[in-house]
Design a protein around this motif. Structure first.
Motif, PDB file in Angstrom:
ATOM      1  N   GLY A 156      48.211  95.826 -13.504  1.00  0.00           N
ATOM      2  CA  GLY A 156      49.507  95.791 -13.606  1.00  0.00           C
ATOM      3  C   GLY A 156      49.914  94.812 -14.667  1.00  0.00           C
ATOM      4  O   GLY A 156      48.988  94.761 -15.591  1.00  0.00           O
ATOM      5  N   TYR A 157      50.702  93.943 -14.527  1.00  0.00           N
ATOM      6  CA  TYR A 157      51.097  92.967 -15.529  1.00  0.00           C
ATOM      7  C   TYR A 157      51.144  91.322 -15.063  1.00  0.00           C
ATOM      8  O   TYR A 157      51.513  91.259 -13.660  1.00  0.00           O
ATOM      9  N   THR A 158      50.824  90.566 -15.665  1.00  0.00           N
ATOM     10  CA  THR A 158      51.004  89.212 -15.221  1.00  0.00           C
ATOM     11  C   THR A 158      51.875  88.511 -16.501  1.00  0.00           C
ATOM     12  O   THR A 158      51.803  89.001 -17.480  1.00  0.00           O
ATOM     13  N   GLY A 159      52.309  87.385 -16.066  1.00  0.00           N
ATOM     14  CA  GLY A 159      53.280  86.543 -16.972  1.00  0.00           C
ATOM     15  C   GLY A 159      53.888  85.304 -16.492  1.00  0.00           C
ATOM     16  O   GLY A 159      53.616  84.802 -15.219  1.00  0.00           O
ATOM     17  N   THR A 160      54.565  84.792 -17.306  1.00  0.00           N
ATOM     18  CA  THR A 160      55.337  83.833 -17.176  1.00  0.00           C
ATOM     19  C   THR A 160      56.975  84.007 -17.243  1.00  0.00           C
ATOM     20  O   THR A 160      57.143  84.691 -18.190  1.00  0.00           O
ATOM     21  N   ALA A 161      57.733  83.194 -16.618  1.00  0.00           N
ATOM     22  CA  ALA A 161      59.229  83.339 -16.760  1.00  0.00           C
ATOM     23  C   ALA A 161      59.747  81.889 -17.147  1.00  0.00           C
ATOM     24  O   ALA A 161      59.350  80.722 -16.382  1.00  0.00           O
ATOM     25  N   ALA A 162      60.267  81.786 -18.153  1.00  0.00           N
ATOM     26  CA  ALA A 162      61.119  80.356 -18.561  1.00  0.00           C
ATOM     27  C   ALA A 162      62.555  80.652 -18.784  1.00  0.00           C
ATOM     28  O   ALA A 162      62.987  81.464 -19.301  1.00  0.00           O
ATOM     29  N   LEU A 163      63.084  79.408 -18.086  1.00  0.00           N
ATOM     30  CA  LEU A 163      64.534  79.241 -18.269  1.00  0.00           C
ATOM     31  C   LEU A 163      64.915  78.664 -19.366  1.00  0.00           C
ATOM     32  O   LEU A 163      64.408  77.482 -19.595  1.00  0.00           O
ATOM     33  N   GLU A 164      65.576  79.364 -20.190  1.00  0.00           N
ATOM     34  CA  GLU A 164      65.849  78.600 -21.495  1.00  0.00           C
ATOM     35  C   GLU A 164      67.030  79.434 -22.315  1.00  0.00           C
ATOM     36  O   GLU A 164      66.649  80.570 -22.554  1.00  0.00           O
ATOM     37  N   ASP A 165      68.007  78.951 -22.430  1.00  0.00           N
ATOM     38  CA  ASP A 165      69.143  79.651 -23.224  1.00  0.00           C
ATOM     39  C   ASP A 165      69.098  79.026 -24.789  1.00  0.00           C
ATOM     40  O   ASP A 165      69.513  79.944 -25.612  1.00  0.00           O
ATOM     41  N   LEU A 166      68.739  77.989 -25.000  1.00  0.00           N
ATOM     42  CA  LEU A 166      68.513  77.476 -26.458  1.00  0.00           C
ATOM     43  C   LEU A 166      67.261  76.612 -26.594  1.00  0.00           C
ATOM     44  O   LEU A 166      67.035  75.806 -25.753  1.00  0.00           O
ATOM     45  N   VAL A 167      66.509  77.152 -27.376  1.00  0.00           N
ATOM     46  CA  VAL A 167      65.292  76.268 -28.034  1.00  0.00           C
ATOM     47  C   VAL A 167      65.386  75.865 -29.371  1.00  0.00           C
ATOM     48  O   VAL A 167      65.406  76.711 -30.475  1.00  0.00           O
ATOM     49  N   LEU A 168      65.099  74.558 -29.923  1.00  0.00           N
ATOM     50  CA  LEU A 168      65.404  74.087 -31.209  1.00  0.00           C
ATOM     51  C   LEU A 168      64.025  73.326 -31.420  1.00  0.00           C
ATOM     52  O   LEU A 168      63.775  72.345 -30.696  1.00  0.00           O
ATOM     53  N   ARG A 169      63.347  73.698 -32.267  1.00  0.00           N
ATOM     54  CA  ARG A 169      62.087  72.933 -32.832  1.00  0.00           C
ATOM     55  C   ARG A 169      62.495  72.397 -34.171  1.00  0.00           C
ATOM     56  O   ARG A 169      62.791  72.953 -35.178  1.00  0.00           O
ATOM     57  N   ILE A 170      62.253  70.752 -34.023  1.00  0.00           N
ATOM     58  CA  ILE A 170      62.592  70.107 -35.242  1.00  0.00           C
ATOM     59  C   ILE A 170      61.412  69.299 -35.778  1.00  0.00           C
ATOM     60  O   ILE A 170      60.693  68.602 -35.018  1.00  0.00           O
ATOM     61  N   SER A 171      61.155  69.295 -36.897  1.00  0.00           N
ATOM     62  CA  SER A 171      59.651  68.604 -37.369  1.00  0.00           C
ATOM     63  C   SER A 171      60.138  67.682 -38.489  1.00  0.00           C
ATOM     64  O   SER A 171      61.056  67.716 -39.432  1.00  0.00           O
ATOM     65  N   ALA A 172      59.336  66.572 -38.417  1.00  0.00           N
ATOM     66  CA  ALA A 172      59.813  65.480 -39.433  1.00  0.00           C
ATOM     67  C   ALA A 172      59.216  65.953 -40.749  1.00  0.00           C
ATOM     68  O   ALA A 172      59.827  65.645 -41.770  1.00  0.00           O
ATOM     69  N   ASP A 173      58.223  66.848 -40.919  1.00  0.00           N
ATOM     70  CA  ASP A 173      57.598  67.272 -42.235  1.00  0.00           C
ATOM     71  C   ASP A 173      58.561  67.985 -42.795  1.00  0.00           C
ATOM     72  O   ASP A 173      58.874  68.244 -43.780  1.00  0.00           O
TER      73      ASP A 173
END
Length: 225
Positions: A156-173
């Motif tokens: 079968g399958y395995t995996g993860t479930a994550a609750l997230e409606d919005l994700v922003l990644r902001i880098s200083a560089d």
């Protein structure tokens, strides 16, 4: 978090200035945001512009978060070129109005360079801001296996479930240290605005049953083991 007339006007001017600086159809994006606010006064904002290069095309995407007394307005816009020479771009803009009472989680992850030399004034190199409100889950699935190299059974399958409606990644560089600090300030603001007195939330009860809760656990590849 009731903004005064002066502070609301200042927040609106700041938003316009930030959109002008981003340079991604600022007049259009601002008008869409003002329409979505339905007369509400902005109390804070976060603007994040991303640029993606795909072969010979350059695509931009902007996310604008505007905080009001009772609402989080999420605006996202991107562009598309209808012709190969890019002469006729088309802008797609969407808005979502989220009641602050519906915000279930605000997660701020940060990364510091040279942590062994950390001092209280040091700023992180990048942050990731994740906000959840609708209970929608992202499923990351992979085929399950076992330690027996000769086994060809279907696990079968395995995996993860994550609750997230919005994700922003902001880098200083990539975005500059000011953008990183702005994201941290906005995270503090929405945490304070969405806090429920008494430490309880109407949607904070754990989920029961369903495939997503099962996928979040570590399972044995062999039933009964």
């Amino acid at each position: 978090m009731q903004p005064t007339i002066g502070s609301a006007a200042g927040a609106a001017r700041k938003l316009k200035k930030t959109l002008d600086h981003a340079g991604f159809y600022p007049a259009l994006v601002l008008d869409v945001i003002l329409d979505a606010l339905d007369g509400r006064e902005p109390a804070g904002d976060l603007v994040h512009l991303e640029t993606h290069v795909e072969r010979t095309e350059v695509h931009r995407h902007i996310t604008v978060l505007v905080l009001t007394e009772d609402m989080l307005v999420v605006t996202q816009a991107d562009d598309q070129h209808l012709e190969e020479d890019g002469a006729e771009p088309l802008a797609h803009v969407s808005t979502e109005s989220v009641p602050l009472a519906a915000v279930t989680s605000v997660v701020l992850s940060a990364a510091w360079a040279r942590p062994h030399e950390y001092r209280p004034a040091d700023q992180p190199r990048e942050v990731t801001l994740a906000i959840s409100w609708s209970g929608a889950q992202r499923l990351d699935l992979v085929p399950a296996g076992c330690t027996d190299p000769q086994c060809d059974a279907d696990h079968g399958y395995t995996g993860t479930a994550a609750l997230e409606d919005l994700v922003l990644r902001i880098s200083a560089d990539a975005d500059g240290p000011d953008a990183v600090e702005a994201a941290r300030r906005f995270a503090r603001s929405i945490r304070a605005a969405s806090a429920v007195p008494g430490g309880t939330h109407p949607r904070s009860a754990p989920a029961r049953g369903g495939v997503s809760t099962r996928l979040g656990r570590t399972q044995s590849p062999h039933p009964g083991v």
